[in-house]
Design an enzyme around this catalytic site. Structure first.
Site, PDB file in Angstrom:
ATOM      1  N   LYS A 132      20.660  -3.836 -18.938  1.00 44.95           N
ATOM      2  CA  LYS A 132      20.438  -2.856 -20.008  1.00 44.95           C
ATOM      3  C   LYS A 132      19.443  -3.460 -20.981  1.00 44.95           C
ATOM      4  O   LYS A 132      19.341  -4.686 -21.110  1.00 44.95           O
ATOM      5  CB  LYS A 132      21.738  -2.522 -20.743  1.00 44.95           C
ATOM      6  CG  LYS A 132      21.744  -1.133 -21.360  1.00 44.95           C
ATOM      7  CD  LYS A 132      21.873  -0.031 -20.319  1.00 44.95           C
ATOM      8  CE  LYS A 132      21.922   1.344 -20.961  1.00 44.95           C
ATOM      9  NZ  LYS A 132      22.168   2.402 -19.968  1.00 44.95           N
ATOM     10  N   ASP A 172      17.317   6.073 -21.587  1.00 47.07           N
ATOM     11  CA  ASP A 172      18.650   6.132 -22.182  1.00 47.07           C
ATOM     12  C   ASP A 172      18.466   6.871 -23.508  1.00 47.07           C
ATOM     13  O   ASP A 172      17.460   7.592 -23.688  1.00 47.07           O
ATOM     14  CB  ASP A 172      19.219   4.714 -22.391  1.00 47.07           C
ATOM     15  CG  ASP A 172      20.721   4.714 -22.646  1.00 47.07           C
ATOM     16  OD1 ASP A 172      21.479   4.831 -21.673  1.00 47.07           O
ATOM     17  OD2 ASP A 172      21.142   4.612 -23.814  1.00 47.07           O
TER      18      ASP A 172
END
Length: 452
Positions: A132, A172
């Site tokens: 991430k 995201d």
């Protein structure tokens, strides 16, 4: 199976050590606690995992890259932001996980997201590790040129840490097609190489159909699988949904496809409740409102007299059969869970990443609610990202029906894995099932490599 007291002792000791090594990272602690509570009995019963200290190794990222992003705004003022890429685990494939641009981004948030991503990706059955990344940059209110300059500056550092067989970021929160396009353009310029190093790309240059819809659709597919397992379905059910971004709107769309009745949507200002239901026309208004005009959800109640605007409130006080938290982490707490249970909720499927607090999860499980955790119910987005990688590698493009069919099969398979590892006494604990299934796959690969 290890005794419950021994398990509790091991969990407590493990979490004490993890918090000591990773202080002031509450979100990360929460994500690890949620996994360790359910995986520890399985871990203690498998000597090969204990011998190689897999759990200890698995909860430390392979590496964390932190860097400065310097850019200039439209007035010529120089700005600087922090950015990170947390490459958590690549035991089963190249690192895979989104980039998030939001003021709330911290190392703790990215570590929790990267950790969850490891098991979510494992559940899809695709060869993807967990990662991430993101920045505390806020794209809200910024011009296209400001966002372009920020994305180009970020990629000027990030490009050396990623690659189609190394680490493949995606979008995201705060990172959509526009941001992916700017980042991919800079990567291509720096590397002089056109490869599928980012997913969520535009269809014109290697993106996949159904990617935008995938997380929301996948969440509802998973809810439908949970209900099908007990000979029921989404059809005819009242559904409350939080959020009004891609995940929420496409979850609402799929609920409509299945014959359910979506009642709510929300943003940071509050929620709307429409007892008549959000139909296709009303959903299109929300999409235009949020995607094109970037307006507030309160405008829905101004347009449709059937709706009420609940200022400053989330939608968890509305009576429903199914709840789909699709906004952000920890948006649903213990009090919200109690209220939903009192109001008759039967199914909760998490469309966002870790939207329920640990206490809320425990309340749902104790009440016998069918609870689909994010690493299972939210996996549709990364599944289609993986399918985009496959299309890029093969230099082909599947049609929407093909991609959606593959997505449905992946979500069905994830459900089957959760049942396999989580069924007992005629019931399915989907939290335990998802955690153990994901853990077992990653752990087995780590054992195979030895000490690396």
């Amino acid at each position: 199976m290890a005794g419950s007291k021994a398990v509790q002792k091991e969990v407590k000791e493990f979490m004490t050590g993890l918090k000591r090594r990773n202080p002031h990272e509450g979100e990360f602690h929460q994500a690890v606690q949620e996994l360790v509570e359910t995986v520890m009995p399985y871990y203690l019963d498998h000597d090969q995992f204990r011998k190689w200290r897999i759990l200890e190794r698995m909860t430390e990222p392979d590496r964390v890259v932190m860097f400065r992003v310097t850019w200039s705004d439209d007035t010529g003022t120089i700005r600087a932001n922090k950015a990170w890429r947390v490459q958590f685990n690549n035991a089963i494939g190249p690192y895979k996980g989104g980039m998030r641009f939001h003021p709330s981004v911290t190392l703790s948030v990215l570590k929790f997201l990267g950790f969850e991503q490891c098991f979510k990706n494992a559940l899809t059955g695709l060869p993807m590790g967990g990662a991430k990344g993101g920045s505390n940059f806020n794209p809200k209110g910024r011009s296209d040129l400001e966002i372009m300059r920020f994305c180009h500056s970020l990629m000027t550092e990030l490009f050396r840490h990623i690659g189609e067989s190394k680490d493949v970021p995606a979008g995201d929160i705060g990172v959509g097609a526009r941001e992916i396009g700017y980042m991919f353009g800079q990567y291509k310029r720096l590397e002089n190489n056109f490869v599928g190093v980012l997913t969520g790309k535009g269809l014109e240059y290697g993106g996949s159909l159904i990617r935008k819809e995938a997380t929301g659709y996948g969440t509802v597919y998973f809810a439908q699988n949970m209900l099908n397992h007990i000979d029921d379905s989404v059809e005819g059910k009242d559904v409350v949904v939080s959020g009004s971004g891609n995940v929420a709107t496409y979850a609402i769309e799929k609920v409509l496809h299945y014959g359910g009745k979506p009642l709510t949507a929300s943003d940071s200002g509050g929620s709307i409740y429409d007892p008549d239901g959000i139909d296709e026309e009303k959903l299109e208004f929300i999409k235009q409102l949020k995607e094109v005009r970037r307006g507030r959800i309160s405008e829905y109640a101004e347009k449709y007299s059937s709706a009420k605007y609940l200022e400053g409130k989330r939608p968890w006080g509305v009576k429903c059969d199914i709840a789909l938290p699709c906004a952000t982490q920890n948006e649903l707490n213990a009090d919200d869970a109690k209220e939903l249970i009192d109001n008759g909720v039967r199914v909760v499927a998490e469309g966002a990443n870790m939207p329920s607090t640990l206490e809320a999860v425990h309340h749902f499980l104790d009440a016998g609610v069918l609870f689909g955790p994010a690493k299972a119910a939210n996996a549709g987005g990364v599944a289609v990202s993986g399918l985009e990688q496959s299309q890029n590698s093969l230099r082909i493009s599947w049609d929407a029906e093909e991609v959606d069919g593959r997505l449905q099969n992946i979500m069905k398979d994830i459900h089957a894995k959760c049942v396999k590892y989580g069924e007992g006494d005629g019931k399915v604990n989907y939290v335990a099932g998802a955690n153990i299934a994901g853990f077992e796959k990653v752990a087995a690969a780590m054992v195979a490599y030895g000490v690396v």
